[in-house]
Design a protein around this motif. Sequence first.
Motif, PDB file in Angstrom:
ATOM      1  N   GLN A 194       0.638  -1.072   0.178  1.00 23.18           N
ATOM      2  CA  GLN A 194       0.006   0.140  -0.009  1.00 23.18           C
ATOM      3  C   GLN A 194       1.088   1.352  -0.004  1.00 23.18           C
ATOM      4  O   GLN A 194       1.058   2.106  -0.989  1.00 23.18           O
ATOM      5  CB  GLN A 194      -0.937  -0.063   1.193  1.00 23.18           C
ATOM      6  N   ILE A 195       1.555   1.522   1.170  1.00 22.09           N
ATOM      7  CA  ILE A 195       2.462   2.910   1.025  1.00 22.09           C
ATOM      8  C   ILE A 195       3.412   2.703   0.037  1.00 22.09           C
ATOM      9  O   ILE A 195       3.591   3.708  -0.503  1.00 22.09           O
ATOM     10  CB  ILE A 195       3.019   2.865   2.456  1.00 22.09           C
ATOM     11  N   LEU A 196       4.303   1.605  -0.121  1.00 21.90           N
ATOM     12  CA  LEU A 196       5.370   1.536  -1.061  1.00 21.90           C
ATOM     13  C   LEU A 196       4.868   2.034  -2.561  1.00 21.90           C
ATOM     14  O   LEU A 196       5.237   2.666  -3.529  1.00 21.90           O
ATOM     15  CB  LEU A 196       6.124   0.400  -0.925  1.00 21.90           C
ATOM     16  N   ALA A 197       3.494   1.199  -2.611  1.00 23.81           N
ATOM     17  CA  ALA A 197       3.042   1.615  -4.009  1.00 23.81           C
ATOM     18  C   ALA A 197       2.831   2.992  -4.358  1.00 23.81           C
ATOM     19  O   ALA A 197       2.707   3.548  -5.454  1.00 23.81           O
ATOM     20  CB  ALA A 197       1.414   0.552  -4.083  1.00 23.81           C
ATOM     21  N   ILE A 198       1.921   3.797  -3.268  1.00 20.55           N
ATOM     22  CA  ILE A 198       1.907   4.995  -3.465  1.00 20.55           C
ATOM     23  C   ILE A 198       3.257   5.868  -3.523  1.00 20.55           C
ATOM     24  O   ILE A 198       3.319   6.786  -4.426  1.00 20.55           O
ATOM     25  CB  ILE A 198       1.131   5.576  -2.346  1.00 20.55           C
ATOM     26  N   LEU A 199       4.136   5.517  -2.910  1.00 26.29           N
ATOM     27  CA  LEU A 199       5.540   6.207  -3.362  1.00 26.29           C
ATOM     28  C   LEU A 199       6.076   6.068  -4.543  1.00 26.29           C
ATOM     29  O   LEU A 199       6.441   7.106  -5.216  1.00 26.29           O
ATOM     30  CB  LEU A 199       6.575   5.885  -2.096  1.00 26.29           C
ATOM     31  N   TYR A 200       6.053   5.002  -5.159  1.00 24.58           N
ATOM     32  CA  TYR A 200       6.377   4.551  -6.570  1.00 24.58           C
ATOM     33  C   TYR A 200       5.367   5.345  -7.392  1.00 24.58           C
ATOM     34  O   TYR A 200       6.014   5.972  -8.427  1.00 24.58           O
ATOM     35  CB  TYR A 200       6.359   2.948  -6.901  1.00 24.58           C
ATOM     36  N   LEU A 201       4.466   5.598  -7.204  1.00 27.34           N
ATOM     37  CA  LEU A 201       3.551   6.397  -7.955  1.00 27.34           C
ATOM     38  C   LEU A 201       3.857   7.812  -8.113  1.00 27.34           C
ATOM     39  O   LEU A 201       3.715   8.496  -8.897  1.00 27.34           O
ATOM     40  CB  LEU A 201       2.021   6.293  -7.556  1.00 27.34           C
ATOM     41  N   LEU A 202       4.124   8.220  -6.796  1.00 24.51           N
ATOM     42  CA  LEU A 202       4.914   9.603  -6.627  1.00 24.51           C
ATOM     43  C   LEU A 202       5.940   9.767  -7.273  1.00 24.51           C
ATOM     44  O   LEU A 202       6.311  11.043  -8.012  1.00 24.51           O
ATOM     45  CB  LEU A 202       4.771  10.237  -5.125  1.00 24.51           C
ATOM     46  N   LEU A 203       6.763   8.845  -7.244  1.00 26.16           N
ATOM     47  CA  LEU A 203       8.117   9.155  -8.068  1.00 26.16           C
ATOM     48  C   LEU A 203       7.797   9.122  -9.516  1.00 26.16           C
ATOM     49  O   LEU A 203       8.501   9.913 -10.196  1.00 26.16           O
ATOM     50  CB  LEU A 203       8.906   7.754  -7.719  1.00 26.16           C
ATOM     51  N   ILE A 204       7.052   8.248 -10.190  1.00 30.18           N
ATOM     52  CA  ILE A 204       6.807   8.062 -11.581  1.00 30.18           C
ATOM     53  C   ILE A 204       6.127   9.681 -11.889  1.00 30.18           C
ATOM     54  O   ILE A 204       6.474  10.385 -12.976  1.00 30.18           O
ATOM     55  CB  ILE A 204       6.075   7.138 -11.904  1.00 30.18           C
ATOM     56  N   LYS A 205       5.376  10.010 -10.832  1.00 32.11           N
ATOM     57  CA  LYS A 205       4.538  11.369 -11.154  1.00 32.11           C
ATOM     58  C   LYS A 205       5.470  12.456 -11.405  1.00 32.11           C
ATOM     59  O   LYS A 205       5.274  13.476 -12.121  1.00 32.11           O
ATOM     60  CB  LYS A 205       3.786  11.753 -10.154  1.00 32.11           C
ATOM     61  N   SER A 206       6.774  12.459 -10.726  1.00 35.25           N
ATOM     62  CA  SER A 206       7.710  13.566 -10.975  1.00 35.25           C
ATOM     63  C   SER A 206       8.476  13.705 -12.170  1.00 35.25           C
ATOM     64  O   SER A 206       9.124  14.502 -12.433  1.00 35.25           O
ATOM     65  CB  SER A 206       8.774  13.198  -9.539  1.00 35.25           C
ATOM     66  N   TRP A 207       8.249  12.586 -12.928  1.00 35.87           N
ATOM     67  CA  TRP A 207       8.674  12.441 -14.192  1.00 35.87           C
ATOM     68  C   TRP A 207       7.625  12.960 -15.260  1.00 35.87           C
ATOM     69  O   TRP A 207       8.137  12.772 -16.511  1.00 35.87           O
ATOM     70  CB  TRP A 207       9.340  11.131 -14.506  1.00 35.87           C
ATOM     71  N   LEU A 208       6.485  13.072 -14.799  1.00 35.02           N
ATOM     72  CA  LEU A 208       5.428  13.287 -16.051  1.00 35.02           C
ATOM     73  C   LEU A 208       5.334  14.796 -16.084  1.00 35.02           C
ATOM     74  O   LEU A 208       5.624  15.768 -15.367  1.00 35.02           O
ATOM     75  CB  LEU A 208       4.131  12.737 -15.414  1.00 35.02           C
ATOM     76  N   GLY A 209       4.740  15.096 -17.389  1.00 30.84           N
ATOM     77  CA  GLY A 209       4.474  16.641 -17.578  1.00 30.84           C
ATOM     78  C   GLY A 209       3.226  16.921 -16.863  1.00 30.84           C
ATOM     79  O   GLY A 209       2.491  16.001 -16.342  1.00 30.84           O
ATOM     80  N   PRO A 210       3.039  18.150 -16.544  1.00 33.54           N
ATOM     81  CA  PRO A 210       1.790  18.869 -15.950  1.00 33.54           C
ATOM     82  C   PRO A 210       0.340  18.289 -16.341  1.00 33.54           C
ATOM     83  O   PRO A 210      -0.335  17.874 -15.431  1.00 33.54           O
ATOM     84  CB  PRO A 210       1.875  20.261 -16.222  1.00 33.54           C
ATOM     85  N   SER A 211       0.214  18.120 -17.653  1.00 29.86           N
ATOM     86  CA  SER A 211      -1.150  17.484 -17.977  1.00 29.86           C
ATOM     87  C   SER A 211      -1.160  15.985 -17.431  1.00 29.86           C
ATOM     88  O   SER A 211      -2.588  15.515 -17.527  1.00 29.86           O
ATOM     89  CB  SER A 211      -1.300  17.557 -19.461  1.00 29.86           C
TER      90      SER A 211
END
Length: 207
Positions: free
Chosen positions: A49-66
């Motif tokens: 649960q928590i680690l899955a959210i952290l990985y999503l946040l990591l990938i989010k940091s590499w995405l464009g604003p849209s």
Amino acid sequence: MILSYIAIYQNFGAYTNYNYEFKKAVNAYLGNTENPKFNLWLFNIAERQILAILYLLLIKSWLGPSMKKYVDWMIMIFVAVALTLQISGIELMYTEQPIIFAIGANMILVACGLYFIGLITNENYLQSQPTRLLSFWGTTVLLFYFSLTYIYAVTLLYLYRENLTLGKSLANIKYVMQVIKLCMLLLLIAAPFLTKFFDREPLHDPA
């Protein structure tokens, strides 16, 4: 942050195995009096649960604003569904949670897909060389790790009952991928000192 978190929860897991009374008390509080020697509750909360959210946040940091908003929605949906399944008793905190794991893994795979879409459509990425970006290798590692882990988790009980050799082989692949994943996280920290091999991330968001 992810590496620090992994170190903390792994050491806490070792402590629960050392302090049986504490583990037994937590299991009893959660309603698990039949198998108090297991700390699956910690693995479910910390890893699935928590680690899955952290990985999503990591990938989010590499995405464009849209595309960041899609990851935000996935995180909110994941948290809501995980809480609902646990509070309703459909998937207890101290038992296997295949539904929660499957939802989290699939969301990470979707987020990886969003990154690769951005890689071929975002102007900032089009001007860079993907193989010199740690975000490319990091997303690729997460993609392979959760793809293989997903297969292993879904077929675990069946394989160990019907084909033990294949089950153990998939488990070994999972362990190898875990080491590769940790090496990838270490590279992210070392990236500023490896400018000869890696370029600065075009869309990296430190927040």
